[in-house]
Design an enzyme around this catalytic site. Structure first.
Site, PDB file in Angstrom:
ATOM      1  N   SER A 175       0.315  12.201   6.358  1.00 42.22           N
ATOM      2  CA  SER A 175       0.958  12.840   5.211  1.00 42.22           C
ATOM      3  C   SER A 175       2.188  13.659   5.575  1.00 42.22           C
ATOM      4  O   SER A 175       3.112  13.758   4.781  1.00 42.22           O
ATOM      5  CB  SER A 175      -0.052  13.732   4.494  1.00 42.22           C
ATOM      6  OG  SER A 175      -0.604  14.688   5.385  1.00 42.22           O
ATOM      7  N   HIS A 203      -1.978   8.370   1.217  1.00 36.62           N
ATOM      8  CA  HIS A 203      -0.552   8.048   1.080  1.00 36.62           C
ATOM      9  C   HIS A 203      -0.249   6.560   1.179  1.00 36.62           C
ATOM     10  O   HIS A 203       0.784   6.109   0.696  1.00 36.62           O
ATOM     11  CB  HIS A 203       0.266   8.835   2.106  1.00 36.62           C
ATOM     12  CG  HIS A 203       0.275  10.292   1.822  1.00 36.62           C
ATOM     13  ND1 HIS A 203       1.200  10.885   0.994  1.00 36.62           N
ATOM     14  CD2 HIS A 203      -0.570  11.275   2.206  1.00 36.62           C
ATOM     15  CE1 HIS A 203       0.935  12.172   0.895  1.00 36.62           C
ATOM     16  NE2 HIS A 203      -0.133  12.440   1.623  1.00 36.62           N
ATOM     17  N   LYS A 234      -1.431  10.459  -5.546  1.00 37.19           N
ATOM     18  CA  LYS A 234      -0.137  10.219  -4.901  1.00 37.19           C
ATOM     19  C   LYS A 234       0.537   9.034  -5.620  1.00 37.19           C
ATOM     20  O   LYS A 234       0.926   9.197  -6.752  1.00 37.19           O
ATOM     21  CB  LYS A 234      -0.350   9.985  -3.411  1.00 37.19           C
ATOM     22  CG  LYS A 234      -1.265  11.061  -2.766  1.00 37.19           C
ATOM     23  CD  LYS A 234      -0.623  12.294  -2.302  1.00 37.19           C
ATOM     24  CE  LYS A 234      -1.405  13.545  -2.138  1.00 37.19           C
ATOM     25  NZ  LYS A 234      -2.291  13.706  -1.017  1.00 37.19           N
TER      26      LYS A 234
HETATM   27  C1  PLP Z   1      -3.191  14.921  -0.733  1.00 32.38           C
HETATM   28  C2  PLP Z   1      -4.167  14.516   0.303  1.00 32.38           C
HETATM   29  C3  PLP Z   1      -5.535  14.732   0.131  1.00 32.38           C
HETATM   30  C4  PLP Z   1      -6.084  15.526  -1.004  1.00 32.38           C
HETATM   31  O1  PLP Z   1      -5.979  14.819  -2.183  1.00 32.38           O
HETATM   32  P1  PLP Z   1      -5.955  15.595  -3.588  1.00 32.38           P
HETATM   33  O2  PLP Z   1      -6.271  14.542  -4.566  1.00 32.38           O
HETATM   34  O3  PLP Z   1      -4.578  16.152  -3.717  1.00 32.38           O
HETATM   35  O4  PLP Z   1      -6.993  16.660  -3.506  1.00 32.38           O
HETATM   36  C5  PLP Z   1      -6.395  14.232   1.074  1.00 32.38           C
HETATM   37  N1  PLP Z   1      -5.938  13.577   2.168  1.00 32.38           N
HETATM   38  C6  PLP Z   1      -4.625  13.380   2.386  1.00 32.38           C
HETATM   39  C7  PLP Z   1      -4.180  12.652   3.599  1.00 32.38           C
HETATM   40  C8  PLP Z   1      -3.695  13.852   1.459  1.00 32.38           C
HETATM   41  O5  PLP Z   1      -2.401  13.695   1.674  1.00 32.38           O
END
Ligand code: PLP
Length: 386
Positions: A175, A203, A234
């Site tokens: 990320s 992602h 995302k």
């Molecule tokens: C954003 C993210 C999360 C958390 O997801 P949310 O739906 O925002 O709680 C978990 N793992 C990774 C790698 C992320 O980038």
């Protein structure tokens, strides 16, 4: 105590503040009454504002209400949640899927359900914070391996005490760095040492792979990784987390994950939006193509300007600045020149790697990208970064 803590953070340039955006998170946003190019959202395909997705959320709200009423096991699963689970399983090519209210909640409850206290976890050093928290909550012995370093991982696997159940934890697409886990090497390694794999494809989903199924499709290992998680927040443009896998794994998680059992189901609107977004991903591959064209235009421009970039392979393009105060200064200069991309500082990233994490979306126009590059050039020069 509170004030002292905040003052210390401020002195170290690590204090965080919220900034209000008075518009949808599109390619541009309204910040302090001014339209500014947004280069930091994870809405990679622009689906958070796609008309079909927005309409699905409105329609679900009209039909099923604003809230879900209770946890899914308590007052029944609403049709939009069940449809989303089925759509995810079909999209990912698995028997079943289970959705959670957030990706964070998914990781902190699924990892403890997969490994007991007597187990071992080996995690990539740059894994997402929610994965680390899940590992800690499991109570299992937890070690990190150097980022994407399969030799280091193999050493840890080879030296572990015999007979300990082992889970390898990694982001699919990292990320904060934008590089991809070496799944082609990691999968055979795990198979050789009898370890399970838990991939977080928050992602990668929607943007990687020939059909957008994510990192595992991209690395051609889908059939060898029986379950994995991702988020709906995302590229899918809504909110929530999911696990896909066999019907047995999903039934087990439904009976074990505390963050599924003990929390209210997400609003019907977010589930319906996610379902519609997955359908758009399947029906409009040109969005993914456009995203990668935009990524190339921005990456080439940044390279031409001479910024120090992370070794990204994706639409996440971090400019590594180093000290948090310099990253803050660059973020501020960018705002003044018309680009919004906040500084990412420790503990989100390792010390001395504070950065501006740029992300590009399918909805940015060439003209916006070129304008953003001009702003980056002026801001970078004013701070002697290029
Ligand atoms: C954003 C993210 C999360 C958390 O997801 P949310 O739906 O925002 O709680 C978990 N793992 C990774 C790698 C992320 O980038």
């Amino acid at each position: 105590m509170f004030e002292k803590h905040l003052k210390k953070l401020d002195d170290q340039h690590l204090l965080r503040r919220l900034r209000t955006i008075a518009s949808a998170t599109g390619p541009t946003v309204l910040l302090d009454g001014r339209e500014i190019i947004l280069l930091s959202s994870n809405n990679y395909l622009g689906l958070a504002t796609h008309p079909t997705v927005v309409e699905a959320a409105i329609e679900a709200t009209r039909r099923y209400g604003a809230g879900s009423g209770a946890a899914r096991l308590v007052c029944g699963t609403l049709t939009p949640h069940e449809t989303l689970d089925a759509t995810l399983a079909r999209f990912k090519g698995t028997e079943a899927a289970l959705t959670f209210a957030a990706g964070y909640l998914t990781n902190i409850s699924v990892i403890p359900a997969l490994i007991a206290k007597d187990g071992l976890i080996f995690a990539d050093r740059l894994c997402h914070a929610s994965l680390i928290d899940g590992c800690r909550l499991s109570g299992a012995t937890f070690r990190v391996y150097r980022h994407r370093d399969m030799h280091h991982l193999e050493q840890l696997l080879a030296r572990r005490p015999a007979g300990r159940p082992t889970l390898i934890v990694t982001d699919g697409l990292f990320s904060m760095d934008g590089d991809i886990a070496p799944m082609k090497d990691l999968v055979p390694l795990a198979e050789r040492y009898g370890a399970e794999i838990y991939v977080d494809d928050a992602h990668g989903t929607g943007i990687l792979g020939r059909t957008g199924r994510g990192t595992l499709e991209h690395c051609e290992v889908e059939s060898r990784v029986p379950y994995h998680m991702g988020t709906l927040s995302k590229a899918i443009g809504s909110a929530g987390g999911y696990v896909v896998g066999s019907a047995t794994v999903i039934a087990y998680l439904l009976n074990t994950c505390r963050a599924f059992i003990y929390t209210t189901a997400p609003p019907p609107a977010t589930a319906a939006a996610a379902t519609a977004a997955i359908q758009v991903i399947e029906q409009e591959p040109q969005r993914r193509a456009r995203l990668w064209q935009n990524r190339e235009r921005l990456a080439q421009g940044l390279n031409r300007l001479g910024f120090r970039l992370a070794a990204s392979e994706s639409p996440i393009l971090p400019i590594i600045v180093g000290d948090p105060d310099r990253a803050m200064n660059l973020a501020q200069a960018l705002i003044e020149h018309g680009v919004y991309a906040p500084a990412i500082r420790p503990p989100t990233v390792p010390p001395a790697t504070s950065r501006i994490r740029l992300t590009i979306t399918a909805d940015h126009t060439n003209e916006q990208i070129d304008r953003a590059l001009a702003a980056l050039e002026r801001a970078g020069r004013s701070l002697n970064l290029i």
